[in-house]
Enzyme design. Structure first.
Site, PDB file in Angstrom:
ATOM      1  N   ARG A 114      -2.394 -12.147   9.424  1.00 55.36           N
ATOM      2  CA  ARG A 114      -1.276 -11.739  10.505  1.00 55.36           C
ATOM      3  C   ARG A 114      -1.891 -11.758  11.756  1.00 55.36           C
ATOM      4  NH1 ARG A 114      -1.554  -5.002  10.354  1.00 55.36           N
ATOM      5  NH2 ARG A 114      -3.695  -4.850  10.596  1.00 55.36           N
ATOM      6  N   ASN A 152       3.851  -6.128  16.403  1.00 57.60           N
ATOM      7  CA  ASN A 152       2.926  -4.944  16.110  1.00 57.60           C
ATOM      8  C   ASN A 152       1.684  -5.309  16.881  1.00 57.60           C
ATOM      9  OD1 ASN A 152       2.129  -2.731  14.080  1.00 57.60           O
ATOM     10  ND2 ASN A 152       0.409  -3.906  13.591  1.00 57.60           N
ATOM     11  N   GLU A 153       1.009  -4.352  17.382  1.00 62.15           N
ATOM     12  CA  GLU A 153      -0.160  -4.370  18.166  1.00 62.15           C
ATOM     13  C   GLU A 153      -0.539  -5.664  18.581  1.00 62.15           C
ATOM     14  OE1 GLU A 153      -2.949  -2.858  15.106  1.00 62.15           O
ATOM     15  OE2 GLU A 153      -2.550  -0.570  15.865  1.00 62.15           O
ATOM     16  N   CYS A 158      -4.852 -17.619  22.695  1.00 63.53           N
ATOM     17  CA  CYS A 158      -4.588 -18.835  22.304  1.00 63.53           C
ATOM     18  C   CYS A 158      -4.884 -19.757  22.964  1.00 63.53           C
ATOM     19  CB  CYS A 158      -3.137 -19.103  21.724  1.00 63.53           C
ATOM     20  SG  CYS A 158      -2.696 -20.645  21.020  1.00 63.53           S
ATOM     21  N   GLU A 319       1.251   5.306  14.959  1.00 62.30           N
ATOM     22  CA  GLU A 319       0.382   5.192  13.795  1.00 62.30           C
ATOM     23  C   GLU A 319      -0.752   6.204  13.739  1.00 62.30           C
ATOM     24  OE1 GLU A 319      -1.117   1.589  12.511  1.00 62.30           O
ATOM     25  OE2 GLU A 319       0.721   0.422  13.066  1.00 62.30           O
ATOM     26  N   GLU A 367      -5.304  -3.427   2.609  1.00 63.58           N
ATOM     27  CA  GLU A 367      -5.301  -2.202   3.172  1.00 63.58           C
ATOM     28  C   GLU A 367      -5.064  -1.072   1.946  1.00 63.58           C
ATOM     29  OE1 GLU A 367      -5.079  -1.922   7.612  1.00 63.58           O
ATOM     30  OE2 GLU A 367      -3.061  -2.431   6.846  1.00 63.58           O
ATOM     31  N   PHE A 369      -6.648   0.767   0.113  1.00 63.17           N
ATOM     32  CA  PHE A 369      -7.529   1.966   0.167  1.00 63.17           C
ATOM     33  C   PHE A 369      -7.103   2.706   1.349  1.00 63.17           C
ATOM     34  CE2 PHE A 369      -9.930  -0.275  -3.185  1.00 63.17           C
ATOM     35  CZ  PHE A 369      -9.549   0.687  -4.452  1.00 63.17           C
TER      36      PHE A 369
END
Ligand code: GAL
Length: 683
Positions: A114, A152-153, A158, A319, A367, A369
């Site tokens: 991602r 997201n974030e 690039c 978050e 993710e 855990f």
């Protein structure tokens, strides 16, 4: 817009990923009941759901999302709807490889995981527009939709041919011609002069990155490219849902090291102008083995304050984890009570939400855990769930604080561009630059004394603050110098230091010593900047006491400034180390040496007294108990937070009422370990 978002209720909830559980209807069914039990009122949907929403190119599947929207609405909840560009579907990477990012070595990513798409690719932009349009058309009028969460974030860079082309265009727009660029980057050094635009490449690890001015511009370009992509994503959303606020989640960095600072790679002061409400993902390393809880809390407070200050309005914590993360080498759980304490700290510093990553722990993959509200035990009886539910209930009791503001008399200046330039530059001590970390050491005094601080960029208006702390402002534009002069002249108190005003906006040194406006303002000239080994120290005597110095000693001469402290040793023994200059109606101090915290304690204590900075406090300061306030037109609220493992007793100096019990608080308050009290007085 942000303040009215949720009509006097803090958002409590977080990333909900039903798309991971579509084959488990019984789980999805339980989620709703559990959410109610956990006092969850907001979920963020769709962050990485692109492959569930568009399983094949142009084939959309919204049935599952329709259902979840309606279900959340049925329990009175709100949805923050994400655009899914942070994680693209496999078919997209396969069919259009140009969407995959190219690294600095020129290697093209494969699909990977991602957050690795190109910000320039026309195809990616087109596909993102299509899916965003679909989402806005379908859910734009849904009564549960509260806000957009774009991607997201955002992060990274690039180096593909599209991005390189954009880079050259960006430079052409900025510099106009190559002669100007060559001068700005001082390319005559090592024969780097460009004679044709096609020679201008991005910085690469193979050598060109030694051009400091180029590196600085590249970082600016990366920020602009990221914002440009974000604005591109927003276009259909703004058109179709003009009344729904838009945010994107910012980050901090330094996790799993002893640092915790705002993200350095993107200039959020620029980015923040384009979001309706600032939001960020907060993952301090609570309960670590290298510092006290109070030390972690101070760094966490700093980042909250910096993100508050971007707009000087309530922000969102988009978050955080209710327990642990999964990406440290040792992933420690928050001890009982620490979740509540750390989450209340968010609210105390101006957040209008506590949102988690994630609602339900993933069953598999990278993710699995990571801490979540509902764990693999699928139980509402475990410690984490119960703590989250208790916290959610408390948020409901203090909901009148939602949307309130903060009042501050002290500002610290931080500049992303200056940080980039300073980090890039050769010379001096490379590992000891530590600009944001040094600002945190200044900040610590005020945090420990319960004096609220804004952290602003030099472009913001700081004219109303009683004290402006602007150390290590290495890159300074003529405008910033003029602003600092005007501020001080009008009666302000300014703190400057070593490493200030050295280069202009293209990282060219100012010639002839400290530039004139600063020289007049500070009443000094800077002769040398001496770097110390980590075993080397000098001493400065200030107010009759010796203080150890480290890392840096600016060697200065006082012109009009009064000398408050002198170096005690070395070839610059007896020269000024701390100065004070009267300038107009104000005062400008210069701290020539880097010192330890004990100096700040002494120095700022005098200033705080002189400027009466502590007058608004409700209790005498205790460095392990933090008190932060929020203000409505009617009331002033205080969060009293015990960041220690021991009971603490405070003597109040003002009469306050407990917001949750509505009882007057007795003059001596005892706080259990990690306890938080929320109190107020009527204005
Ligand atoms: C955030 C990210 C989330 C999740 C979380 C885990 O940085 O946005 O998707 O990965 O970290 O801590």
């Amino acid at each position: 817009m942000g303040n009215q978002l949720f009509d006097q209720q803090f958002m409590h909830g977080g990333d909900y990923n039903p798309d991971q559980w579509l084959a488990y209807p019984e789980i999805l069914q339980k989620d709703l009941a559990y959410m109610q039990q956990a006092h969850v009122n907001t979920v963020t949907l769709g962050v990485f759901a692109w492959s569930a929403l568009e399983p094949q190119e142009g084939v959309y599947r919204f049935d599952w999302l329709d259902r979840v929207f309606d279900q959340i609405h049925s329990i009175g909840g709100k949805v923050i709807l994400a655009t899914p560009s942070g994680g693209r579907p496999q078919w997209l990477s396969q069919k259009y490889p140009e969407v995959n990012r190219t690294n600095a070595q020129g290697q093209k990513h494969s699909h990977g995981f991602r957050h690795n798409h190109c910000y320039s690719s026309p195809i990616y932009r087109e596909k993102v527009t299509q899916i965003n349009q679909q989402l806005a058309k379908r859910y734009g009028k849904h009564p549960a939709l509260a806000m957009w969460h774009i991607s997201n974030e955002y992060s990274g860079e690039c180096f593909c041919s599209y991005c390189q082309e954009n880079w050259r265009r960006w430079l052409q727009k900025k510099y106009g011609d190559l002669a100007t660029l060559n001068h700005a980057w001082w390319t005559s050094f090592w024969s780097g002069t460009y004679s044709d635009w096609s020679q201008v490449l991005p910085p690469s690890p193979l050598g060109e990155h030694k051009v400091h001015g180029m590196d600085l511009d590249w970082k600016r370009f990366v920020t602009d490219r990221t914002i440009d992509f974000y604005l591109h994503e927003c276009t259909p959303i703004r058109q179709l849902t003009p009344d729904i606020p838009v945010t994107t989640n910012f980050m901090a960095e330094g996790h799993a090291t002893q640092d915790f600072i705002p993200l350095e790679g993107i200039d959020y002061s620029k980015f923040a102008r384009h979001v309706d409400i600032v939001s960020w993902d907060s993952y301090p390393d609570w309960n670590n083995n290298f510092e006290s809880l109070a030390a972690t809390a101070m760094k966490s407070a700093y980042v909250h304050d910096q993100y508050w200050s971007l707009k000087k309005q309530p922000f969102l914590v988009m978050e955080c984890t209710p327990s642990f993360v999964n990406w440290h080498s040792i992933n420690k759980a928050k001890k009982p009570g620490v979740h509540q304490l750390s989450a209340m700290q968010q609210i105390a510093h101006g957040s209008d939400s506590t949102l988690y990553f994630q609602w339900r722990q993933s069953r598999g993959n990278s993710e699995k855990f990571h801490g979540a509200v509902v764990g693999h035990d699928d139980s509402t009886e475990n410690r984490v769930f119960k703590e989250v539910a208790a916290y959610g209930k408390r948020l409901e009791k203090i909901k009148e604080i939602q949307g309130t503001t903060r009042k501050k008399a002290v500002a610290i200046l931080f500049d992303w561009e200056s940080n980039w330039a300073l980090k890039r530059g050769g010379g001096f001590g490379r590992p000891t630059r530590r600009y944001p970390q040094t600002l945190q050491e200044h900040y610590r005094y005020f945090w420990e004394q319960d004096i609220a601080v804004d952290i602003l960029t030099p472009e913001q208006d700081f004219s109303d603050y009683q004290l402006v702390i602007a150390p290590m402002l290495y890159l300074m534009t003529a405008e910033t110098m003029a602003k600092l002069c005007q501020y001080t002249e009008a009666g302000g108190t300014l703190i400057s230091s070593y490493f200030s005003g050295m280069v202009n906006e293209t990282d060219l040194l100012y010639l002839g010593g400290l530039p004139q406006p600063l020289r007049g303002l500070l009443g000094i000239n800077v002769l040398e900047l001496e770097t110390l080994f980590d075993t080397e120290h000098n001493q400065v005597v200030f107010q009759g006491q010796p203080f150890e110095t480290r890392d840096y000693s600016a060697i200065i001469e006082a012109e009009t400034a009064e000398v408050l402290g002198e170096y005690q040793a070395d070839f610059y023994q007896g020269t000024p180390a701390i100065t004070k200059n009267a300038f107009g109606a104000g005062t400008a101090y210069y701290l020539a040496a880097r010192t330890n915290y004990d100096f700040f304690e002494q120095f700022y204590a005098s200033l705080a007294r002189e400027l009466s900075l502590a007058e608004e406090r409700i209790a005498h300061a205790n460095p392990e108990v933090s008190i932060q306030g929020r203000i409505s037109p009617e009331r002033t609220y205080f969060f009293i937070m015990n960041f220690s493992e021991k009971e603490q007793t405070l003597d109040l100096i003002k009469e306050v009422v407990d917001l949750e019990t509505n009882q007057a608080v007795p003059p001596t308050v005892t706080l259990a370990p990690y306890e938080v009290r929320v109190v107020y007085f009527n204005n």
